[in-house]
Write a protein that holds these residues in place. Structure first.
Motif, short mmCIF file in Angstrom:
data_model
loop_
_atom_site.label_atom_id
_atom_site.label_comp_id
_atom_site.label_asym_id
_atom_site.label_seq_id
_atom_site.Cartn_x
_atom_site.Cartn_y
_atom_site.Cartn_z
N LEU A 1 43.38 51.30 48.12
CA LEU A 1 43.59 51.88 49.44
C LEU A 1 42.41 52.71 49.96
CD1 LEU A 1 47.26 53.14 48.96
CD2 LEU A 1 46.52 50.92 49.78
N ALA B 1 54.20 53.14 41.68
CA ALA B 1 53.82 54.19 42.63
C ALA B 1 52.45 54.78 42.29
CB ALA B 1 54.87 55.29 42.64
N LEU B 2 52.20 54.95 40.99
CA LEU B 2 50.96 55.62 40.58
C LEU B 2 49.76 54.68 40.50
CD1 LEU B 2 52.31 58.00 37.79
CD2 LEU B 2 51.73 58.57 40.14
N ARG C 1 48.16 53.85 43.96
CA ARG C 1 47.55 55.00 44.64
C ARG C 1 46.38 55.59 43.86
NH1 ARG C 1 52.33 54.01 45.79
NH2 ARG C 1 53.20 54.23 47.88
N LEU C 2 46.41 55.43 42.53
CA LEU C 2 45.30 55.96 41.73
C LEU C 2 44.27 54.86 41.45
CD1 LEU C 2 47.17 58.28 39.20
CD2 LEU C 2 45.60 58.98 41.00
#
Lengths: 259, 261
Positions: B189, B180-181, B184-185
């Motif tokens: 994206l 998840a991290l 996104r980090l």
């Protein structure tokens, strides 16, 4: 009508939900990362004329996605039970078929609501502090949101059970589940407003507008952000979604486990 | 002396084993299609004009290239789950009995783990490259080779975590949180320029940022890359060297004396 056997089934399914610690932990981190990382970055990128504050806009949508994902889990278990013939054991229980089916659908719906509750509380905080007029829903509005979310959850539980019992092939089930899951997710107003879908993919506008996830997200936004305005069709759409899929799921589940 | 043929036999087995994950393969493929054909196309209309300029003219192209890297990462980490499953089902004892040295076995796992996901993502990658259009084939070849290295590194990373954590539940949870991290980090994206300062630091040292930016550079989206290509290439080499080495050493050590039980 015997409520106790239904509650026993609900309780069983509820306990099973917390066995999936890894799934719940993964989902929680995914949801929080979507909100506190992705939405925060998108807020800086999004055209303010399209969405004023993406972080605030996305929070009610995220609540719906979390609810949907949690309620959808019950289908996976039921498909596994049918494939491994655990349903024979379920049939041996001193519980009527329809009580069993009601319990399963209800449990799926309740799982969604329980999982979503902390996210809804977070969303209430975000929309209160993130809106100019510090908007907080009135008691009746809040009750409407809760009833709506429960109906979405119930309908989703029914949809996933109906899908799960439609085939005993795991691959076919996974494919069908993936298509339905992502189509409902991305072809909805959870991530973006309907105007944007109209511009980008006009052929999907109708599906996006009447998608129960869109209606759930927009109804929540109507009371939490005052935009888009509340429209009665949202509530009717969700009630129909719940009614249709709960009926189909119960009928299909009773038929399949007796085979 | 390590026999390359034996390393390949082990890697080949892992590639064949990958086909067992029909669930994963189907779901990932559907996820990819919906990300590109629905989410990517719609959000492309959501951004300001300066964002479109910052990502090389089209956010859709930027996003599509990033999704490939996210996909490569999430399919490669599955080698760690394989290691747990084998320990649970007693397959490790069988693997130790075959005429392959410990080193060849663990090296083969690392190679197989990276190669199989690269083969799976390959057709989707080609599709994305077709959409973006290739401007410099040599540049692209260099980028693809580095992605191959990146996949090795991710396989090593997953093996390192799998052999360092005894409980499969904890491993599952940790992988979920990292997944998840880490996506996104990173710049998979969105570009670093739009991240708040407290996320930028992590994104700048994230291996997914290196891989995504280097792939974009290879695909001709040079202006969209937040990290210079030399630095990204160095980051990928460092990441894959460290984790391939760690994965091999720790896995080999764990295999001795029944450490997997």
């Amino acid at each position: 009508m015997a409520v106790k056997p239904i509650l026993t089934i609900v309780e069983r399914d509820f306990k099973y939900f917390f066995r999936y610690k890894w799934w719940v932990a993964g989902m929680v981190s995914m949801n929080l990362a979507d909100l506190f990382i992705m939405a925060v970055v998108y807020r800086e990128m999004v055209n303010r004329n399209v969405i004023k504050d993406y972080f605030v806009f996305f929070a009610p949508g995220l609540t719906i996605t979390a609810l949907f994902a949690a309620a959808f889990m019950i289908g996976r278990e039921i498909n596994m039970e049918v494939r491994r013939e655990i349903s024979h054991y379920m049939l041996s229980l001193p519980i009527k078929r329809w009580e069993l089916a009601t319990g399963r659908v209800l449990a799926g719906g309740l799982r969604g609501i329980i999982y979503m509750a902390p996210l809804l509380a977070t969303t209430l905080g975000i929309t209160y502090f993130g809106t100019e007029g510090k908007i907080f829903p009135g008691p009746l509005e809040f009750l409407t949101i809760l009833v709506t979310l429960f109906l979405v959850s119930l309908g989703t539980s029914g949809l996933s059970i109906a899908l799960a019992v439609s085939t005993i092939s795991f691959e076919k089930y996974i494919t069908a589940r993936g298509v339905v899951y992502y189509l409902l997710f991305f072809c909805s107003t959870v991530f973006y407003p309907i105007g944007l879908i109209e511009r980008a993919l006009p052929q999907l506008t109708l599906l996006a507008r009447y998608n129960p996830l869109s209606c759930g997200a927009d109804l929540s936004r109507a009371f939490l952000l005052r935009n888009p305005p509340f429209a009665p069709y949202m509530l009717i759409d969700i009630a129909l979604y719940a009614l249709i899929f709960v009926s189909v799921a119960m009928f299909a589940y009773m038929k399949v486990i007796q085979k | 002396m390590t026999s390359l043929r034996k390393v390949w036999v082990v890697a080949e087995r892992d590639i064949k084993m990958f086909l067992r994950y029909k669930f994963l393969l189907i779901m990932r493929a559907i996820w990819f299609v919906s990300q590109i054909a629905l989410f990517g196309l719609i959000v492309n209309h959501m951004f300001q004009t300066d964002v479109q300029a910052a990502v090389g003219g089209s956010y859709f192209n930027y996003y599509a290239a990033g999704i490939i890297i996210a996909m490569l990462y999430s399919t490669t980490v599955f080698i760690g789950y394989d290691i747990y499953e084998e320990a649970d089902h007693g397959v490790v004892e069988y693997l130790l009995s075959v005429p392959v040295s410990r080193k060849e076995l663990v090296l083969g796992r690392s190679v197989g783990g990276g190669l199989r996901s690269f083969l799976y993502v390959g057709p989707m990658m080609l599709f994305i490259l077709y959409l973006i259009g290739i401007s410099n084939p040599l540049q692209l070849l260099v980028a693809l080779l580095s992605l191959f290295l990146f996949a090795f590194g991710v396989a090593g990373f997953s093996i390192t975590l799998a052999v360092s954590i005894k409980s499969s539940d904890r491993f599952d949870i940790l992988m979920g949180v990292i997944d998840a991290l880490i996506v996104r980090l990173s710049t998979t994206l969105y570009p670093i320029a739009y991240m708040p300062p407290y996320y930028k630091g992590v994104a700048l040292i994230n291996p997914l940022t290196f891989a995504a930016d280097f792939f974009r550079w290879g695909a001709g989206l040079e202006s969209a890359a937040s990290v210079p290509p030399i630095l990204a290439a160095f980051g990928i080499v460092a990441f894959s060297s460290i984790f391939t080495f760690l994965g091999i050493v720790l896995h080999e050590r764990r295999l001795e004396g029944g450490g997997w039980r």
